[in-house]
Write a protein that holds these residues in place. Structure first.
Motif, PDB file in Angstrom:
ATOM      1  N   ASP A 178      10.416 -11.426   8.009  1.00  0.00           N
ATOM      2  CA  ASP A 178      10.463 -10.490   9.138  1.00  0.00           C
ATOM      3  C   ASP A 178      10.782  -9.074   8.669  1.00  0.00           C
ATOM      4  OD1 ASP A 178       9.958 -12.572  10.845  1.00  0.00           O
ATOM      5  OD2 ASP A 178      12.052 -12.859  11.446  1.00  0.00           O
ATOM      6  N   GLY A 179      11.461  -8.958   7.507  1.00  0.00           N
ATOM      7  CA  GLY A 179      11.865  -7.653   7.006  1.00  0.00           C
ATOM      8  C   GLY A 179      10.818  -6.928   6.189  1.00  0.00           C
ATOM      9  N   VAL A 180       9.658  -7.546   5.997  1.00  0.00           N
ATOM     10  CA  VAL A 180       8.574  -6.875   5.264  1.00  0.00           C
ATOM     11  C   VAL A 180       8.097  -5.691   6.095  1.00  0.00           C
ATOM     12  CG1 VAL A 180       6.230  -7.097   4.374  1.00  0.00           C
ATOM     13  CG2 VAL A 180       7.864  -8.966   4.076  1.00  0.00           C
ATOM     14  N   PRO A 181       8.067  -4.490   5.527  1.00  0.00           N
ATOM     15  CA  PRO A 181       7.685  -3.287   6.288  1.00  0.00           C
ATOM     16  C   PRO A 181       6.271  -3.380   6.849  1.00  0.00           C
ATOM     17  CG  PRO A 181       8.671  -2.705   4.173  1.00  0.00           C
ATOM     18  CD  PRO A 181       8.426  -4.175   4.135  1.00  0.00           C
ATOM     19  N   GLU A 182       6.018  -2.602   7.887  1.00  0.00           N
ATOM     20  CA  GLU A 182       4.706  -2.614   8.531  1.00  0.00           C
ATOM     21  C   GLU A 182       3.589  -2.184   7.589  1.00  0.00           C
ATOM     22  OE1 GLU A 182       4.703  -0.388  12.107  1.00  0.00           O
ATOM     23  OE2 GLU A 182       6.192  -1.640  13.111  1.00  0.00           O
ATOM     24  N   GLY A 183       3.908  -1.377   6.587  1.00  0.00           N
ATOM     25  CA  GLY A 183       2.887  -0.912   5.653  1.00  0.00           C
ATOM     26  C   GLY A 183       2.508  -1.929   4.596  1.00  0.00           C
ATOM     27  N   VAL A 184       3.088  -3.120   4.676  1.00  0.00           N
ATOM     28  CA  VAL A 184       2.831  -4.165   3.675  1.00  0.00           C
ATOM     29  C   VAL A 184       2.359  -5.418   4.396  1.00  0.00           C
ATOM     30  CG1 VAL A 184       3.821  -5.600   1.863  1.00  0.00           C
ATOM     31  CG2 VAL A 184       4.609  -3.240   2.150  1.00  0.00           C
ATOM     32  N   GLY A 185       1.175  -5.889   4.057  1.00  0.00           N
ATOM     33  CA  GLY A 185       0.689  -7.135   4.637  1.00  0.00           C
ATOM     34  C   GLY A 185       1.391  -8.324   4.005  1.00  0.00           C
ATOM     35  N   VAL A 186       1.668  -9.367   4.800  1.00  0.00           N
ATOM     36  CA  VAL A 186       2.329 -10.562   4.285  1.00  0.00           C
ATOM     37  C   VAL A 186       1.629 -11.794   4.833  1.00  0.00           C
ATOM     38  CG1 VAL A 186       4.052 -10.473   6.136  1.00  0.00           C
ATOM     39  CG2 VAL A 186       4.501 -11.841   4.083  1.00  0.00           C
TER      40      VAL A 186
ATOM     41  N   ASP B  10      -7.340  -8.124  -5.889  1.00  0.00           N
ATOM     42  CA  ASP B  10      -7.545  -7.393  -4.636  1.00  0.00           C
ATOM     43  C   ASP B  10      -6.362  -6.516  -4.257  1.00  0.00           C
ATOM     44  OD1 ASP B  10      -5.710  -9.323  -3.973  1.00  0.00           O
ATOM     45  OD2 ASP B  10      -6.866 -10.193  -2.321  1.00  0.00           O
ATOM     46  N   GLY B  11      -5.419  -6.321  -5.188  1.00  0.00           N
ATOM     47  CA  GLY B  11      -4.262  -5.469  -4.924  1.00  0.00           C
ATOM     48  C   GLY B  11      -3.067  -6.202  -4.375  1.00  0.00           C
ATOM     49  N   THR B  12      -3.200  -7.498  -4.102  1.00  0.00           N
ATOM     50  CA  THR B  12      -2.082  -8.275  -3.578  1.00  0.00           C
ATOM     51  C   THR B  12      -1.290  -8.895  -4.722  1.00  0.00           C
ATOM     52  OG1 THR B  12      -3.382 -10.320  -3.410  1.00  0.00           O
ATOM     53  CG2 THR B  12      -3.422  -8.821  -1.510  1.00  0.00           C
TER      54      THR B  12
ATOM     55  N   VAL C  80      11.625   4.609  -3.735  1.00  0.00           N
ATOM     56  CA  VAL C  80      12.659   3.917  -2.963  1.00  0.00           C
ATOM     57  C   VAL C  80      12.035   2.780  -2.156  1.00  0.00           C
ATOM     58  CG1 VAL C  80      14.353   4.176  -1.114  1.00  0.00           C
ATOM     59  CG2 VAL C  80      14.127   5.965  -2.848  1.00  0.00           C
ATOM     60  N   ALA C  81      10.843   3.026  -1.623  1.00  0.00           N
ATOM     61  CA  ALA C  81      10.164   2.006  -0.813  1.00  0.00           C
ATOM     62  C   ALA C  81       9.823   0.780  -1.645  1.00  0.00           C
ATOM     63  CB  ALA C  81       8.900   2.596  -0.196  1.00  0.00           C
ATOM     64  N   ALA C  82       9.284   0.991  -2.852  1.00  0.00           N
ATOM     65  CA  ALA C  82       8.917  -0.129  -3.713  1.00  0.00           C
ATOM     66  C   ALA C  82      10.142  -0.924  -4.132  1.00  0.00           C
ATOM     67  CB  ALA C  82       8.165   0.378  -4.941  1.00  0.00           C
ATOM     68  N   ARG C  83      11.242  -0.220  -4.431  1.00  0.00           N
ATOM     69  CA  ARG C  83      12.481  -0.904  -4.800  1.00  0.00           C
ATOM     70  C   ARG C  83      13.001  -1.735  -3.635  1.00  0.00           C
ATOM     71  NH1 ARG C  83      16.044  -0.119  -8.727  1.00  0.00           N
ATOM     72  NH2 ARG C  83      15.008   1.817  -9.352  1.00  0.00           N
ATOM     73  N   ALA C  84      12.941  -1.182  -2.434  1.00  0.00           N
ATOM     74  CA  ALA C  84      13.427  -1.888  -1.251  1.00  0.00           C
ATOM     75  C   ALA C  84      12.605  -3.151  -0.992  1.00  0.00           C
ATOM     76  CB  ALA C  84      13.382  -0.963  -0.041  1.00  0.00           C
ATOM     77  N   LEU C  85      11.311  -3.090  -1.289  1.00  0.00           N
ATOM     78  CA  LEU C  85      10.457  -4.251  -1.086  1.00  0.00           C
ATOM     79  C   LEU C  85      10.885  -5.390  -2.004  1.00  0.00           C
ATOM     80  CD1 LEU C  85       8.028  -5.409   0.407  1.00  0.00           C
ATOM     81  CD2 LEU C  85       6.554  -4.446  -1.380  1.00  0.00           C
TER      82      LEU C  85
ATOM     83  N   ARG D 142       0.845  -1.186   0.000  1.00  0.00           N
ATOM     84  CA  ARG D 142       0.000   0.000   0.000  1.00  0.00           C
ATOM     85  C   ARG D 142       0.889   1.248   0.000  1.00  0.00           C
ATOM     86  NH1 ARG D 142      -3.220  -2.984  -1.437  1.00  0.00           N
ATOM     87  NH2 ARG D 142      -5.300  -3.487  -0.621  1.00  0.00           N
ATOM     88  N   GLY D 143       0.305   2.379  -0.370  1.00  0.00           N
ATOM     89  CA  GLY D 143       1.016   3.651  -0.321  1.00  0.00           C
ATOM     90  C   GLY D 143       2.241   3.661  -1.208  1.00  0.00           C
ATOM     91  N   ALA D 144       3.373   4.071  -0.635  1.00  0.00           N
ATOM     92  CA  ALA D 144       4.612   4.191  -1.405  1.00  0.00           C
ATOM     93  C   ALA D 144       5.106   2.840  -1.916  1.00  0.00           C
ATOM     94  CB  ALA D 144       5.698   4.838  -0.546  1.00  0.00           C
ATOM     95  N   TYR D 145       4.633   1.753  -1.325  1.00  0.00           N
ATOM     96  CA  TYR D 145       5.073   0.423  -1.738  1.00  0.00           C
ATOM     97  C   TYR D 145       4.306  -0.077  -2.958  1.00  0.00           C
ATOM     98  CZ  TYR D 145       7.206   0.470   2.879  1.00  0.00           C
ATOM     99  OH  TYR D 145       7.955   0.807   3.983  1.00  0.00           O
ATOM    100  N   ALA D 146       3.276   0.652  -3.369  1.00  0.00           N
ATOM    101  CA  ALA D 146       2.451   0.247  -4.508  1.00  0.00           C
ATOM    102  C   ALA D 146       2.393   1.388  -5.523  1.00  0.00           C
ATOM    103  CB  ALA D 146       1.049  -0.130  -4.044  1.00  0.00           C
ATOM    104  N   PRO D 147       3.319   1.426  -6.493  1.00  0.00           N
ATOM    105  CA  PRO D 147       3.300   2.476  -7.519  1.00  0.00           C
ATOM    106  C   PRO D 147       1.979   2.490  -8.274  1.00  0.00           C
ATOM    107  CG  PRO D 147       5.336   1.204  -7.614  1.00  0.00           C
ATOM    108  CD  PRO D 147       4.416   0.466  -6.684  1.00  0.00           C
ATOM    109  N   PRO D 148       1.600   3.637  -8.851  1.00  0.00           N
ATOM    110  CA  PRO D 148       0.327   3.735  -9.590  1.00  0.00           C
ATOM    111  C   PRO D 148       0.166   2.683 -10.685  1.00  0.00           C
ATOM    112  CG  PRO D 148       1.237   5.918  -9.217  1.00  0.00           C
ATOM    113  CD  PRO D 148       2.278   4.949  -8.765  1.00  0.00           C
ATOM    114  N   ILE D 149       1.240   2.381 -11.397  1.00  0.00           N
ATOM    115  CA  ILE D 149       1.144   1.376 -12.451  1.00  0.00           C
ATOM    116  C   ILE D 149       0.812   0.016 -11.851  1.00  0.00           C
ATOM    117  CG2 ILE D 149       2.473   0.041 -14.144  1.00  0.00           C
ATOM    118  CD1 ILE D 149       1.582   2.704 -15.217  1.00  0.00           C
ATOM    119  N   TYR D 150       1.437  -0.309 -10.709  1.00  0.00           N
ATOM    120  CA  TYR D 150       1.136  -1.579 -10.056  1.00  0.00           C
ATOM    121  C   TYR D 150      -0.333  -1.634  -9.640  1.00  0.00           C
ATOM    122  CZ  TYR D 150       0.673  -5.128  -6.494  1.00  0.00           C
ATOM    123  OH  TYR D 150       0.218  -6.203  -5.759  1.00  0.00           O
ATOM    124  N   GLU D 151      -0.839  -0.549  -9.106  1.00  0.00           N
ATOM    125  CA  GLU D 151      -2.240  -0.528  -8.677  1.00  0.00           C
ATOM    126  C   GLU D 151      -3.175  -0.800  -9.851  1.00  0.00           C
ATOM    127  OE1 GLU D 151      -2.720   3.239  -6.776  1.00  0.00           O
ATOM    128  OE2 GLU D 151      -2.103   2.461  -4.818  1.00  0.00           O
TER     129      GLU D 151
END
Length: 218
Positions: A134-142, A115-117, A90-95, A11-20
């Motif tokens: 464990d390294g998946v950011p809090e803003g990303v569900g896993v 559903d966006g996943t 940067v967030a999406a690349r890091a993911l 979600r947010g910065a982890y999901a670029p508009p094209i990905y959405e």
């Protein structure tokens, strides 16, 4: 080696508009697979397989400020490969990079869900897999979909088809035999293959049986 199939919900910065748009945001796309990618350094490159009204998505790419280059390679009237080069956050690349560290390998394709996943398989040592999860950011569900299993990657169905059956299917795809609605008859496929209609039908039926069986692991 450990094998884990996971689903991410960026979600947010982890999901670029094209990905959405690819993951449920464009209802004219029926299926999206990320076949390969390169996030080692900007700009980022992706290769997608799209099914649906992909020409509409091509129009969105032309207008997107994040896309620096793209090319659409048609397979049929409703399926294509799409190469895209552009900037991501940067967030999406890091993911993405989180799942390529140490011994880890991400096994293509990544399935973009409505559903966006997205769902994919990673292999590596148990320690590295746990570190990545464990390294998946809090803003990303896993979600761990599956741990272990006999298959690492999908077998190539094409490789299981005899040459004549493969030729029949490729010809049928090129002519639009599998388009919806279907405008091409078996007779047209037979004419292109220079064989009897019954022979073309038999090739297609046997190939379709192999493909369908492979989808359910039989």
């Amino acid at each position: 080696m450990k094998r884990v199939r996971i689903t991410l919900n960026p979600r947010g910065a982890y999901a670029p508009p094209i990905y959405e748009r690819l993951a449920g945001g464009a209802n004219y796309l029926e299926r999206t697979l990320i076949i390969n990618w390169n996030v080692s350094s900007p700009p980022t490159g992706f290769l997608f397989r799209l099914e649906g009204e992909y020409r509409r998505f091509e129009g969105e790419l032309a207008e997107s400020p994040m896309v620096s280059d793209y090319e659409v390679l048609p397979i049929t009237a409703r399926a294509c490969y799409c190469f895209l080069e552009g900037e991501v956050s940067v967030a999406a690349r890091a993911l993405f990079e989180n799942f390529t560290r140490g011994s880890l390998m991400t096994v293509p394709p990544i399935e973009c869900n409505d559903d966006g996943t997205n769902t994919f398989t990673i292999v590596g040592t148990e320690t590295d897999i746990q570190t990545a999860v464990d390294g998946v950011p809090e803003g990303v569900g896993v979600t761990l979909v599956q741990v272990g299993g006999k298959r690492v990657a999908a077998d190539s169905v094409v490789g299981r088809l005899p040459p004549r059956q493969r030729e029949a299917v490729e010809t049928a795809l090129e002519l639009g035999y599998y388009d919806v609605p279907r405008d091409v008859t078996t007779e047209a496929v037979a004419d292109e293959l220079d064989c009897a209609t019954a022979t073309a039908a038999e090739h297609l039926q046997k190939a379709e049986s192999t493909v369908m069986a492979s989808l359910f692991g039989t």
